[in-house]
Design a protein around this motif. Structure first.
Motif, mmCIF file in Angstrom:
data_model
loop_
_atom_site.group_PDB
_atom_site.id
_atom_site.type_symbol
_atom_site.label_atom_id
_atom_site.label_comp_id
_atom_site.label_asym_id
_atom_site.label_seq_id
_atom_site.Cartn_x
_atom_site.Cartn_y
_atom_site.Cartn_z
ATOM 1 N N ILE A 48 -3.296 12.510 21.236
ATOM 2 C CA ILE A 48 -2.086 11.688 21.244
ATOM 3 C C ILE A 48 -2.089 10.579 20.191
ATOM 4 C CG2 ILE A 48 -0.669 10.140 22.659
ATOM 5 C CD1 ILE A 48 -1.430 11.935 25.063
ATOM 6 N N PRO A 49 -3.116 9.725 20.098
ATOM 7 C CA PRO A 49 -3.080 8.691 19.045
ATOM 8 C C PRO A 49 -2.972 9.285 17.646
ATOM 9 C CG PRO A 49 -4.793 8.220 20.659
ATOM 10 C CD PRO A 49 -4.307 9.599 20.952
ATOM 11 N N LEU A 51 -1.571 12.191 16.786
ATOM 12 C CA LEU A 51 -0.236 12.732 16.572
ATOM 13 C C LEU A 51 0.800 11.616 16.411
ATOM 14 C CD1 LEU A 51 -0.327 15.702 19.107
ATOM 15 C CD2 LEU A 51 -0.495 15.818 16.621
ATOM 16 N N CYS A 52 0.596 10.498 17.088
ATOM 17 C CA CYS A 52 1.507 9.355 16.918
ATOM 18 C C CYS A 52 1.474 8.854 15.468
ATOM 19 C CB CYS A 52 1.130 8.226 17.871
ATOM 20 S SG CYS A 52 1.558 8.532 19.606
ATOM 21 N N ARG A 53 0.308 8.873 14.863
ATOM 22 C CA ARG A 53 0.197 8.458 13.467
ATOM 23 C C ARG A 53 0.902 9.461 12.547
ATOM 24 N NH1 ARG A 53 -3.692 4.441 12.352
ATOM 25 N NH2 ARG A 53 -4.736 3.718 14.238
ATOM 26 N N TYR A 54 0.813 10.731 12.894
ATOM 27 C CA TYR A 54 1.504 11.733 12.090
ATOM 28 C C TYR A 54 3.017 11.525 12.156
ATOM 29 C CZ TYR A 54 -2.941 14.337 12.086
ATOM 30 O OH TYR A 54 -4.252 14.712 11.930
ATOM 31 N N LEU A 67 4.002 2.574 2.381
ATOM 32 C CA LEU A 67 4.480 1.196 2.447
ATOM 33 C C LEU A 67 4.238 0.557 3.814
ATOM 34 C CD1 LEU A 67 7.927 1.612 0.607
ATOM 35 C CD2 LEU A 67 5.756 0.785 -0.341
ATOM 36 N N TRP A 68 4.192 1.371 4.863
ATOM 37 C CA TRP A 68 4.076 0.822 6.222
ATOM 38 C C TRP A 68 2.867 1.391 6.960
ATOM 39 C CZ3 TRP A 68 8.842 3.255 4.754
ATOM 40 C CH2 TRP A 68 9.786 2.352 4.263
ATOM 41 N N GLU A 69 1.807 1.617 6.230
ATOM 42 C CA GLU A 69 0.623 2.239 6.818
ATOM 43 C C GLU A 69 -0.007 1.350 7.883
ATOM 44 O OE1 GLU A 69 -3.094 4.835 5.038
ATOM 45 O OE2 GLU A 69 -2.452 3.016 4.003
ATOM 46 N N PRO A 70 -0.279 1.871 9.080
ATOM 47 C CA PRO A 70 -0.906 1.067 10.136
ATOM 48 C C PRO A 70 -2.380 0.857 9.840
ATOM 49 C CG PRO A 70 -0.686 3.340 10.861
ATOM 50 C CD PRO A 70 0.000 3.254 9.524
ATOM 51 N N PRO A 71 -3.045 -0.071 10.550
ATOM 52 C CA PRO A 71 -4.492 -0.267 10.360
ATOM 53 C C PRO A 71 -5.243 1.043 10.596
ATOM 54 C CG PRO A 71 -3.561 -2.046 11.686
ATOM 55 C CD PRO A 71 -2.469 -1.024 11.514
ATOM 56 N N GLY A 72 -6.083 1.397 9.665
ATOM 57 C CA GLY A 72 -6.802 2.655 9.785
ATOM 58 C C GLY A 72 -6.101 3.822 9.133
ATOM 59 N N GLY A 73 -4.849 3.595 8.664
ATOM 60 C CA GLY A 73 -4.111 4.635 7.968
ATOM 61 C C GLY A 73 -3.472 5.653 8.899
ATOM 62 N N GLY A 75 -4.241 8.872 8.823
ATOM 63 C CA GLY A 75 -5.158 9.969 9.093
ATOM 64 C C GLY A 75 -4.711 11.277 8.475
ATOM 65 N N ILE A 76 -3.825 11.191 7.490
ATOM 66 C CA ILE A 76 -3.295 12.384 6.833
ATOM 67 C C ILE A 76 -3.842 12.466 5.411
ATOM 68 C CG2 ILE A 76 -1.202 13.317 5.765
ATOM 69 C CD1 ILE A 76 0.311 12.774 8.232
#
Length: 278
Positions: A48-49, A51-54, A67-73, A75-76
């Motif tokens: 789940i975490p 896929l949420c990043r995807y 431009l809006w990458e979350p902490p940790g990127g 993952g792609i």
């Protein structure tokens, strides 16, 4: 009659009943609906975490320069991105989405973005429905979301089939948020029903993770496809917990800005015509 008598009893009872209904609808703690459910295992929750990043990655114009990458990127790995579709590509028939070949997790992922408040086409998809309008596999589904899922499947059927056959040990995962989660759920349902479209893919290879999903299918379908479609709801999130009878309220809220947009210029034209004719 009660008004004529000076004692509006019936009107008071009616208003109290409406107020009680609104109170229960708006302030009901929906988390109680699932308080007796079992807890998900770590293995079930693991995707789940990621896929949420995807899903968040769908909002980027260029994943090589996010431009809006979350902490940790996200993952792609950009080189593993098979395709990216924007509103210009879908012509408003479906929300934007990406197709990602996740070699690290042996997964073929199609991720769909959520509702864009500035896009009329998203509202058109969401509001294209009425109770009992679309029947499928002995149950009822959301008409607009099913049409959007059908468009995506028709557009990407060949590439999905190619990937599924090329990587027979990979799972096929549909995921999305909000409006996109409804499209993802409909995609999973249609692919299971018409598995021959993707080379007779085994049902056990198909998964869907719907994050904050809109209600898009009847209970009997939700139960029968529970092994494929997983809904992810955060506590009392409003959209997934909203009862079906509130559909008309949603329509009123969503359509009101467009009504104003079309009505205000008309009002000015009428006023201008009145001034000139006067």
């Amino acid at each position: 009659m009660s008004i004529l008598c000076g004692v509006p009893l019936l009107e008071c009872v009616y208003c109290l009943a409406c107020a009680r209904w609104a109170w229960k609808r708006c302030l009901h703690t929906a988390g109680h609906d699932s308080e007796t459910w079992g807890l998900a295992t770590a293995e079930e929750f693991e995707p789940i975490p990621r896929l949420c990043r995807y899903i968040l990655a769908v909002y980027e114009d260029d994943l090589r320069q996010p431009l809006w990458e979350p902490p940790g990127g996200y993952g792609i790995k950009p080189d593993w991105l098979i395709l990216r579709r924007t509103y210009e590509d879908t012509h408003g028939r479906a929300p934007p989405y990406i197709l990602y070949l996740d070699h690290d997790h042996a997964d073929i992922v199609l991720a769909v973005r959520g509702l864009n408040l500035a896009r009329e086409s998203d509202y058109a998809v969401l509001l294209d429905n009425k109770l009992g309008k679309r029947k499928i596999d002995g149950g009822y589904v959301h008409n607009g979301l099913l049409k959007a899922a059908g468009w995506v499947l028709d557009a990407e059927c060949d590439i999905l089939k190619e990937l599924v056959e090329k990587y027979p040990n990979y799972t096929l995962t549909f995921t999305g948020h909000s409006l996109g989660s409804g499209v993802a759920a409909m995609l999973a349902l249609v692919v299971v029903l018409h598995h021959d479209k993707l080379g007779n893919i085994d049902r056990r290879r198909i998964r869907c993770y719907a994050v904050a999903p809109a209600r898009c299918m009847s209970l009997n379908l939700a139960v029968r496809y529970a092994d494929v479609i997983n809904s992810v709801v955060l506590q009392d999130d409003f959209l997934p917990r909203t009862a079906t009878p509130l559909e008309d309220i949603f329509k009123s809220l969503f359509c009101f800005p467009f009504v104003l947009q079309s009505a205000v210029p008309t009002m000015f034209k009428v006023h201008e015509r009145y001034l000139y004719s006067g």
